[in-house]
Design an enzyme around this catalytic site. Sequence first.
Site, short mmCIF file in Angstrom:
data_model
loop_
_atom_site.label_atom_id
_atom_site.label_comp_id
_atom_site.label_asym_id
_atom_site.label_seq_id
_atom_site.Cartn_x
_atom_site.Cartn_y
_atom_site.Cartn_z
N HIS A 1 75.06 -17.47 -39.77
CA HIS A 1 75.28 -18.97 -39.62
C HIS A 1 73.79 -18.59 -40.19
CE1 HIS A 1 73.68 -22.59 -38.94
NE2 HIS A 1 73.30 -22.81 -37.64
N ASN B 1 70.79 -25.97 -43.53
CA ASN B 1 71.21 -25.46 -42.52
C ASN B 1 72.27 -26.59 -42.13
OD1 ASN B 1 72.58 -25.09 -40.25
ND2 ASN B 1 70.62 -24.88 -38.29
N CYS C 1 75.74 -25.21 -34.17
CA CYS C 1 76.32 -24.63 -35.62
C CYS C 1 77.09 -22.91 -35.11
CB CYS C 1 74.85 -23.42 -35.64
SG CYS C 1 73.48 -25.24 -36.14
N1 COA Z 1 55.82 -28.50 -43.17
C1 COA Z 1 54.42 -28.92 -43.26
N2 COA Z 1 54.48 -28.01 -42.05
C2 COA Z 1 55.44 -27.83 -40.84
C3 COA Z 1 56.38 -28.55 -41.45
C4 COA Z 1 57.09 -29.15 -42.38
N3 COA Z 1 58.00 -29.65 -43.05
N4 COA Z 1 57.38 -28.74 -39.77
C5 COA Z 1 56.30 -28.40 -38.91
N5 COA Z 1 54.99 -28.02 -39.70
C6 COA Z 1 53.33 -27.89 -38.95
C7 COA Z 1 53.47 -27.44 -37.29
O1 COA Z 1 53.52 -28.90 -37.08
C8 COA Z 1 52.87 -26.95 -37.09
O2 COA Z 1 51.22 -27.39 -37.59
P1 COA Z 1 50.09 -27.00 -36.15
O3 COA Z 1 49.30 -25.35 -36.81
O4 COA Z 1 49.04 -27.73 -37.05
O5 COA Z 1 50.87 -27.24 -35.11
C9 COA Z 1 52.92 -25.45 -37.79
O6 COA Z 1 53.93 -26.40 -38.86
C10 COA Z 1 53.46 -24.68 -37.46
O7 COA Z 1 54.23 -24.79 -36.69
P2 COA Z 1 56.05 -23.96 -36.36
O8 COA Z 1 56.70 -24.26 -35.44
O9 COA Z 1 54.52 -22.78 -35.12
O10 COA Z 1 56.30 -23.14 -37.14
P3 COA Z 1 57.17 -21.68 -37.28
O11 COA Z 1 56.68 -20.57 -37.84
O12 COA Z 1 58.36 -21.53 -35.96
O13 COA Z 1 58.32 -22.56 -38.38
C11 COA Z 1 60.06 -23.98 -38.58
C12 COA Z 1 58.89 -23.15 -38.27
C13 COA Z 1 61.13 -25.19 -38.31
C14 COA Z 1 60.89 -23.43 -39.35
C15 COA Z 1 60.97 -22.43 -37.14
O14 COA Z 1 60.53 -22.61 -36.00
C16 COA Z 1 63.07 -22.05 -37.70
O15 COA Z 1 62.91 -21.88 -38.40
N6 COA Z 1 62.82 -22.58 -36.23
C17 COA Z 1 64.49 -22.52 -35.82
C18 COA Z 1 65.62 -23.61 -36.76
C19 COA Z 1 66.77 -23.88 -36.14
O16 COA Z 1 67.82 -22.44 -36.30
N7 COA Z 1 66.76 -24.20 -35.71
C20 COA Z 1 69.03 -24.35 -36.07
C21 COA Z 1 68.94 -23.52 -35.04
S1 COA Z 1 70.58 -23.18 -35.30
#
Ligand code: COA
Length: 322
Positions: A249, A279, A113
């Site tokens: 980004h 993204n 990224c």
């Molecule tokens: N729909 C519904 N629920 C979902 C889901 C989806 N698409 N994806 C994950 N969940 C669930 C998980 O399973 C988890 O459930 P649980 O509590 O029963 O285990 C719950 O949602 C919370 O997951 P968590 O990972 O703690 O959520 P979060 O607030 O961190 O949000 C992201 C998840 C991925 C959106 C966030 O962590 C994020 O944006 N991370 C960075 C990603 C990124 O930018 N990557 C590229 C970098 S360049």
Amino acid sequence: MIYSRIIGTGSYLPEKILTNQDLEKIVDTTDQWIVERTGIKKRHIAGDEEYTCDLAEKAARNAMQMAGIDAKDIDLIIVATTTPDQVFPSTACLLQGRLGIHGPAAFDVQAVCTGFVYAVSVADKFIKTGSAKRALVIGAETLSRITDWNDRNTCVLFGDGAGAVVLEASDEPGIISTHLHADGAFENMLRVPSGISRNYGALREGSAFMEMRGNEVFKMAVTTLGRIVDETLEANNMQKSDVDWLIPHQANIRIIQATARKLRTPMEQVVVTVHEHGNTSAASVPLALDTAVRDARIKRGETLLMEAFGGGFTWGSVLAKF
Ligand code: COA
């Protein structure tokens, strides 16, 4: 002093759109969850016969058109991509062939990224040292090809697209500074664990997919991007208020908001496109830049701070006068 000035921007998004509602039918997710946690509403997906170079070419031609130059005026091509068309030749060479340019250097940069920020930094150094006069720098991705469409943790986040800039040598200020970093210790937080040399079987079976420890990546991205913003301003003896536009980004609206808070920049001065295309990795910063240039928000003479964070980990920034 020779500067690299941005004389044209361009972008391209594939026609096919995948909405959050479409994803509700594929994995156990909801539009509400995706919008609340990420800000994303839809993403564009390349057609089966549409490749990274196709997207790159369209973005590049748009940027050259805005710059008012012909492909023969380009003497350097850098494509930032994690999803090249093929193992080799590089996507930059494929693009060079299509543009009918013969001779000048063309190569890909792989920093996931952060790829576009890395590529701009490299091109800037070519221009500053007199090795190139006009560079085409593109971020282009077909991330849908390395997305596991059964994994709700990742498949809702990513999309395909391309963005490009034309940089030209100038004695007027353009790119002021670039800052690049990487830390390979975090390799396993965000990766595709298979490829050509390792786990080649997965590639053959079409299951070479992204894996991510989302929550940990989120925290790292927020703290690291806060630091890179400070580093960039300190290096140039500038204040937060000197930045007219933050062009981050586009991974997650909450990461973008956290960086804006750190910079004390109101969201009106932050270019946000993540809701439109998710993204798009290396394409995301130039896509956002082109959007705000074409809708006339960004004006000549304004100061832009572009930043990115991605797999590697890699991170970096570009401070530029537009
Ligand atoms: N729909 C519904 N629920 C979902 C889901 C989806 N698409 N994806 C994950 N969940 C669930 C998980 O399973 C988890 O459930 P649980 O509590 O029963 O285990 C719950 O949602 C919370 O997951 P968590 O990972 O703690 O959520 P979060 O607030 O961190 O949000 C992201 C998840 C991925 C959106 C966030 O962590 C994020 O944006 N991370 C960075 C990603 C990124 O930018 N990557 C590229 C970098 S360049």
